[in-house]
Design an enzyme around this catalytic site. Structure first.
Site, PDB file in Angstrom:
ATOM      1  CG  LEU A 139      34.608  35.847  40.602  1.00 31.27           C
ATOM      2  CD1 LEU A 139      33.812  36.367  41.796  1.00 31.27           C
ATOM      3  CD2 LEU A 139      34.138  36.515  39.310  1.00 31.27           C
ATOM      4  CB  ILE A 171      44.106  33.197  40.789  1.00 35.96           C
ATOM      5  CG1 ILE A 171      42.868  32.673  41.533  1.00 35.96           C
ATOM      6  CG2 ILE A 171      44.227  34.712  40.887  1.00 35.96           C
ATOM      7  CD1 ILE A 171      41.542  33.092  40.938  1.00 35.96           C
ATOM      8  CB  THR A 172      46.019  34.984  35.442  1.00 35.84           C
ATOM      9  OG1 THR A 172      45.371  34.011  34.629  1.00 35.84           O
ATOM     10  CG2 THR A 172      47.223  35.534  34.689  1.00 35.84           C
ATOM     11  CB  CYS A 246      35.949  43.245  37.218  1.00 42.40           C
ATOM     12  SG  CYS A 246      35.880  44.463  38.559  1.00 42.40           S
ATOM     13  NE  ARG A 276      56.215  20.178   3.735  1.00 44.12           N
ATOM     14  CZ  ARG A 276      56.421  18.982   3.175  1.00 44.12           C
ATOM     15  NH1 ARG A 276      56.856  18.900   1.923  1.00 44.12           N
ATOM     16  NH2 ARG A 276      56.178  17.877   3.867  1.00 44.12           N
ATOM     17  CB  ILE A 345      47.854  24.148   6.442  1.00 49.81           C
ATOM     18  CG1 ILE A 345      46.418  24.295   5.916  1.00 49.81           C
ATOM     19  CG2 ILE A 345      48.849  24.715   5.437  1.00 49.81           C
ATOM     20  CD1 ILE A 345      45.983  25.724   5.687  1.00 49.81           C
ATOM     21  CG  LEU A 346      52.370  24.572   9.605  1.00 45.23           C
ATOM     22  CD1 LEU A 346      51.288  25.501   9.082  1.00 45.23           C
ATOM     23  CD2 LEU A 346      52.982  25.153  10.870  1.00 45.23           C
ATOM     24  CD  GLU A 371      38.348  36.638  32.294  1.00 45.00           C
ATOM     25  OE1 GLU A 371      37.350  36.892  32.977  1.00 45.00           O
ATOM     26  OE2 GLU A 371      39.498  36.878  32.661  1.00 45.00           O
ATOM     27  N   GLY A 372      34.107  33.168  31.285  1.00 46.90           N
ATOM     28  CA  GLY A 372      32.793  32.729  30.810  1.00 46.90           C
ATOM     29  C   GLY A 372      32.917  31.698  29.710  1.00 46.90           C
TER      30      GLY A 372
END
Length: 392
Positions: A139, A171-172, A246, A276, A345-346, A371-372
């Site tokens: 699309l 396009i995936t 779709c 940690r 945090i990491l 997808e928008g």
């Protein structure tokens, strides 16, 4: 006094009580698949920008998740909520894996199932459901993403045949697909076409050098005088409502999927903070850390409550497009914010692939706009609230 045992983020509100036994079984089966087959390899696949898509598609077909919410033709026929929970687990492993399943089931398969002829359904749906064939959905174009009505890809009559010309972008599955559902302008309205990818004039060069969705095949589709028979057209789709219907199917999976990525990041950050040491005590023992964790858990639980509500509406046949936009807008935006906060945090460890956080954060940057975009969903919700369209 004994300290209470830690609870998982989604157990704060006992959300499992909102899920049926069969839905839990499906969710847990997908989680086991991801633990066994996906997570051990995900960092390497992401780093190498590689995905063994053919092998995974067949395994996902055996698991029953490809087009799982569709009825017949080898599809499992589950509830929409069960499909959403599967997307949640798949995206907790990686957005690329969920994208593979979403594009296969909610775009390519759904388009054929909803708008196709019996011949098209019988030819393609059993193969796609089993993962023996790969599908994609054409699309978006290079200059027409949020405005698909302006697409330049066109289909012209030539006797009983159709001749397709144009280019699709982002396009995936495109480079590995066996069949493409391609949308094109005709002399009358936008129509959808079922295009075997071995058709002369069809090519799908892969898009490389991505920093997001690296464990996913993303492609351009090029159609140069692709000749198709009359029965290649989707007979029940005419106008833009076909592809938009779709897209709403795929967006529904994202509503559940994005919080899966957020959940993985948050659980990783909690475990890391507990173990940690900082200034001779666990990082989790500092108020600022707990404030971050608490705020993220609240947003995650709210996102899942929203997803489950939309799942029940969809199962009841009462869901509306603007409601899906509420879910996509909120859940992706908040999931990305959670991933970014978990990275703090990491600290330095958060930028390595030893942990999944930066991978999810990078992936969610794509999920935020495909997808928008957030802006399109804001305008969809705004139109629902005011009755006034503000898209142009």
């Amino acid at each position: 006094m004994t300290a209470p045992s830690p609870v998982r983020p989604l157990d704060l509100l006992a959300l499992d009580e909102e899920i049926g036994d069969e839905e839990k079984d499906i969710r847990d089966a997908v989680r086991r698949f991801c633990d066994d087959r996906v997570r051990p390899h995900m960092a390497t696949w992401f780093e190498q920008a590689h995905l063994p898509i053919r092998d995974l598609a067949r395994e996902l077909g055996e698991l029953g998740v490809l087009g799982m919410h569709l009825q017949g033709y080898g599809c499992a026929g589950t509830s929409a909520t069960a499909y959403g929970l599967a997307c949640h687990e798949l995206e907790a492993a990686d957005s690329g894996i969920r994208s593979l399943v979403s594009v296969q089931g909610s775009l390519a398969m759904f388009a054929i199932h909803r708008f196709g002829s019996e011949e098209q359904k019988g030819r393609w749906l059993p193969e796609l459901a089993a993962g023996r064939a790969i599908g994609c959905f054409g699309l978006t174009e290079p200059d027409y993403g949020s405005n698909p009505a302006g697409m330049r890809t066109n289909a012209k009559r030539d006797g009983d045949d159709w001749i397709l010309n144009g280019t699709k972008m982002w396009i995936t599955n495109g480079s590995v697909a066996d069949v493409a559902v391609v949308w094109a302008q005709t002399d009358e309205r936008i129509r959808g076409f079922v295009v075997p990818t071995d058709a002369p004039g069809f090519s799908a060069p892969e898009i490389t050098r991505k920093m997001s969705l690296r464990a996913s095949v993303t492609s351009e589709l090029v159609l140069e005088d692709v000749r198709l028979p009359a029965d290649a057209v989707l007979p029940e789709a005419a106008g833009l409502s076909g592809p938009l219907t779709c897209l709403n199917e795929a967006r529904f999976g994202i509503v559940f999927g994005a919080p899966g990525a957020a959940r993985e990041c948050l659980e990783t950050a909690i475990d890391y903070a507990i173990n940690r040491p900082v200034f001779d005590r666990p990082l989790a023992g500092f108020q600022l850390t707990q404030a971050k964790l608490a705020d993220m858990a609240v947003e995650l639980d709210k996102a899942m409550l929203l997803a489950l509500r939309l799942g029940r509406l969809k199962d009841a046949g009462r869901i509306r497009p603007h409601q899906i936009s509420v879910g996509k807008l909120n859940n992706v935006r908040e999931s990305l914010a959670i991933a970014r906060q978990c990275r703090t945090i990491l600290a330095a460890n958060g930028i390595t692939l030893e942990y999944p956080v930066i991978r999810h954060a990078n992936n969610l940057e794509s999920v935020l706009t495909y997808e928008g975009t957030s802006e399109i969903h804001q305008l969809t919700v705004g139109q629902a609230l005011t009755g006034i369209g503000a898209f142009t």
